[in-house]
Scaffold this motif. Structure first.
Motif, PDB file in Angstrom:
ATOM      1  N   GLY A   1       8.671 -15.788  33.526  1.00 35.17           N
ATOM      2  CA  GLY A   1       9.347 -14.503  32.713  1.00 35.17           C
ATOM      3  C   GLY A   1       9.174 -14.373  31.371  1.00 35.17           C
ATOM      4  N   LEU A   2       9.464 -13.355  30.825  1.00 39.75           N
ATOM      5  CA  LEU A   2       9.504 -13.095  29.482  1.00 39.75           C
ATOM      6  C   LEU A   2      10.603 -13.430  28.675  1.00 39.75           C
ATOM      7  CD1 LEU A   2       8.282  -9.031  29.711  1.00 39.75           C
ATOM      8  CD2 LEU A   2       6.904 -11.360  29.295  1.00 39.75           C
TER       9      LEU A   2
ATOM     10  N   VAL B   1       2.839 -13.325  32.864  1.00 41.64           N
ATOM     11  CA  VAL B   1       4.502 -13.263  32.281  1.00 41.64           C
ATOM     12  C   VAL B   1       5.106 -14.940  32.910  1.00 41.64           C
ATOM     13  CG1 VAL B   1       4.939 -11.035  32.352  1.00 41.64           C
ATOM     14  CG2 VAL B   1       5.368 -12.373  34.291  1.00 41.64           C
TER      15      VAL B   1
ATOM     16  N   PRO C   1       1.961 -13.868  27.640  1.00 48.11           N
ATOM     17  CA  PRO C   1       2.002 -12.635  28.091  1.00 48.11           C
ATOM     18  C   PRO C   1       0.938 -11.856  27.518  1.00 48.11           C
ATOM     19  CG  PRO C   1       4.623 -13.183  27.601  1.00 48.11           C
ATOM     20  CD  PRO C   1       3.552 -14.440  27.011  1.00 48.11           C
TER      21      PRO C   1
ATOM     22  N   ASN D   1      10.260  -8.072  34.046  1.00 50.09           N
ATOM     23  CA  ASN D   1       9.139  -8.576  33.547  1.00 50.09           C
ATOM     24  C   ASN D   1       8.369  -7.392  32.857  1.00 50.09           C
ATOM     25  OD1 ASN D   1       9.078 -11.202  34.392  1.00 50.09           O
ATOM     26  ND2 ASN D   1       8.169 -10.736  36.270  1.00 50.09           N
TER      27      ASN D   1
ATOM     28  N   ASN E   1       6.441 -16.150  27.183  1.00 49.67           N
ATOM     29  CA  ASN E   1       6.800 -16.595  28.475  1.00 49.67           C
ATOM     30  C   ASN E   1       7.714 -17.602  28.480  1.00 49.67           C
ATOM     31  OD1 ASN E   1       5.109 -18.629  28.659  1.00 49.67           O
ATOM     32  ND2 ASN E   1       3.603 -17.538  29.712  1.00 49.67           N
TER      33      ASN E   1
END
Length: 646
Positions: free
Chosen positions: A571-572, A568, A549, A602, A632
């Protein structure tokens, strides 16, 4: 002088016979154009060299003949048309004589440059990669190490020496670890030969790698270059440095009571010696912050079954220099603080029962001692002896701190002229840059320096905006309990800003440094993260998640800050226990305090009950943000960042 006709005829015939060999000595190729080279695929490539002036030169390669004539300076070149990956091939270069090149591959060529973390060879990181070293065997990776030279007056057109080597058990230990892991992953990913030209030098600052034209943007460094164009200035500094250093070490040796009293001996009397816990620094004990020579001794017990075996003595890291003796026998020395102390104890030195380790430690400035968090042990195949704990010590001689050397090789422009300029005719795929530690003292100028370097190299290579990949500095030094300012964080920010330049990318390493070592051993993850960046930037893979990220923007809603990110991936992720750490928040008073943070989709929401009207956020803003855990889902760490511009 008198010659008869018969003798004169013999001399003339001999001269005619030798003439072709005399002329052939003028046919010369640059060191890069040599056996085992890798030519860049899919672009026209230059083959160049030198011969007698106005001489006809031909290059025979893959059933095609390329002809040219050397100019009045004896310089010549031919252009080979773009080729697909492959090989091995051969090449004949003909003038008055013929040079035959063999084992040529066509693939991708990368220049790897920077300072010690790029230079660091596989032997230094060998404890982590024993299997890789043992199995090293890849003739489709070729490595060329540029000689470590500098020149302030002449833009060199060739290297003094050097050769291409492939990867095998005999070469792997001397090859840059980052370069190797990057090349190995590239070769596996794309199944094409990879050529690595490693042009790096430990301790070098960015300005040493800029040419004279680019340095004009930096008056301080431009003036430095002009100063060191004078050989008289260099000679004077070198003589002064050598005299000062030689006098210091001579005095420390002559006046060292340990040398006089043979404190290295196995049965030396230590009844009046003091005790100290190792690892540690003697400045923290009753000896105080003294420089000079301090001797250390420890007795250990060796079981009978190991007394005739070879052992490995790990003595961590010692500041600054050491000489080590086991039972009075010398087994190794290291002259400066950074290398790991790994000494072989030859078979026959250790005896059953009591054995003595003696270490003569030289501290020429700062705090001398033994760095914590490193291995201190004797290792056999199936047995280890822990050496941490109490050691005896005694001061051999106290000395005034030694003023450090000038390190002329690091001065502005010198490395460009000697280590980059000779490469410019060689077509490349891109460059990898791992440097910055030596510029952390002036981090505010680093963005300008590095952006100028990228633009300068691209201009001089004449290949347009070739890919330029950067390794962001890892975490280093002791972590802080509270948010604070950090030159290392500022330099990482400067590296992050470079991504605004087209065709650049960065591997983040904030999670794989070592607090107690500026040379972290984990170079495999560095190389593999560089591979991901290369896939995107150099090879156009738009599907790869190549970065962790990266902060994009912020929005304030009441007492909370909402952060948005690029890259991201899936996803984070808050790695570890799921609680985000290393976030700090400040209001208009500009005083940062630790903040709470949580992932929502996100985005990340950050807040603190201590800050009612937040103005800025920082993440991992420290020399060593050792708890940083924003990633991520693909496992790539977020780059440290700040939203403030105060």
């Amino acid at each position: 002088m008198y010659f008869n006709r018969k003798a004169l005829s013999f001399i003339l015939l001999g001269s005619l016979f030798l003439m072709p060999f005399m002329l052939s000595a003028q046919l010369r190729l640059p060191k890069l154009i040599s056996n085992g080279l890798v030519l860049q695929r899919d672009v026209d490539v230059k083959i160049w060299g030198w011969s007698a002036k106005n001489e006809k030169v031909s290059v025979n390669y893959r059933d095609s003949l390329y002809k040219t004539i050397a100019d009045d300076k004896g310089e010549w070149f031919v252009m080979l048309p773009a080729q697909k990956a492959g090989g091995p091939y051969a090449m004949n270069i003909c003038a008055s004589d013929t040079i035959h090149l063999k084992n040529i591959l066509v693939g991708d060529v990368w220049v790897c440059s920077g300072q010690s973390n790029m230079e660091l060879p596989m032997r230094r990181v060998s404890p982590l990669y024993k299997e890789e070293i043992a199995k090293a065997d890849n003739r489709n990776i070729r490595y060329f190490e540029v000689p470590k030279k500098y020149n302030f007056n002449t833009v060199k057109n060739d290297l003094p020496d050097g050769n291409w080597v492939d990867i095998n058990k005999n070469t792997i230990n001397n090859i840059s670890a980052v370069s190797y892991f990057f090349a190995n992953k590239l070769n596996l990913e794309y199944n094409v030969p990879i050529g690595i030209i490693n042009s790096s030098l430990g301790g070098s600052p960015a300005q040493a790698w800029l040419n004279e034209e680019a340095l004009k943007e930096f008056p301080l460094y431009s003036a430095e270059l002009q100063k060191f164009k004078s050989q008289a200035v260099i000679d004077s500094i070198v003589q002064s440095d050598n005299r000062r250093s030689n006098n210091w070490y001579q005095k420390s040796t002559v006046n060292d009571e340990g040398q006089k009293g043979n404190w290295r001996a196995k049965d030396s009397n230590t009844s009046d010696w003091s005790s100290m816990t190792i690892p540690g620094y003697w400045a923290d004990g009753k000896l105080g912050n003294v420089n000079g020579v301090v001797w250390f001794r420890k007795e250990i017990e060796i079981p009978a079954e190991y007394c005739n075996k070879e052992g490995l003595l790990n003595m961590g890291r010692i500041i600054d220099a050491d000489s080590v003796f086991v039972n009075g026998k010398f087994i190794g020395t290291t002259s400066y603080q950074y290398p790991p102390r790994r000494y072989t104890i030859p078979a026959g030195i250790l005896v059953e029962g009591k054995n003595t380790i003696s270490i003569r430690v030289i501290s020429n400035g700062g705090r001398g001692g033994f760095v914590a968090g490193k291995p201190y042990q004797i290792v056999f195949d199936d047995f280890q002896i822990d050496l941490k704990g109490e050691w005896k010590y005694k001061l051999g001689v106290a000395m005034e701190p030694l003023q450090g050397p000038t390190f002329i090789r690091w001065k502005s422009g010198g490395l460009y002229n000697a280590m980059i300029a000779p490469l410019l005719n060689y077509k490349i795929k891109g460059a990898v840059w791992y440097q910055g530690e030596s510029n952390t003292g002036r981090p505010n100028e680093y963005e300008h320096l590095l952006s100028s370097l990228i633009k300068n190299w691209r201009k001089q290579w004449g290949q347009g905006d070739f890919p330029f990949l950067c390794v962001q500095l890892p975490n280093f030094m002791s972590p802080k309990d509270q948010p604070s300012e950090s030159n290392w964080a500022m330099l990482r920010e400067a590296q992050l800003k470079i991504l605004s330049i087209p065709n650049t990318g960065m591997a983040v390493t904030i999670d794989i440094g070592e607090w107690n070592d500026i040379h972290p051993l984990n170079k495999k993850d560095v190389g593999e993260r560089l591979l991901l960046v290369a896939k995107k930037i150099a090879y156009g893979d738009d599907h790869v998640v190549y970065s962790g990220p990266v902060y994009q923007s912020m929005k304030v809603e009441k007492n909370k800050v909402i952060l948005s990110f690029e890259n991201v991936g899936s996803g984070l992720l808050a790695k570890g226990d799921g609680e985000l750490k290393e976030f700090a928040i400040a209001g208009k008073d500009k005083k940062f305090v630790w903040a709470k943070a949580k992932i929502v989709g996100n985005k990340i929401i950050v807040w603190s009950d201590q800050v009612k009207n937040p103005k800025a956020i920082r993440y991992a803003w420290a020399d060593n943000p050792n708890k940083a855990n924003l990633f991520n889902q693909e496992g790539l760490p977020a780059s440290p960042f700040r939203t403030d511009t105060w």
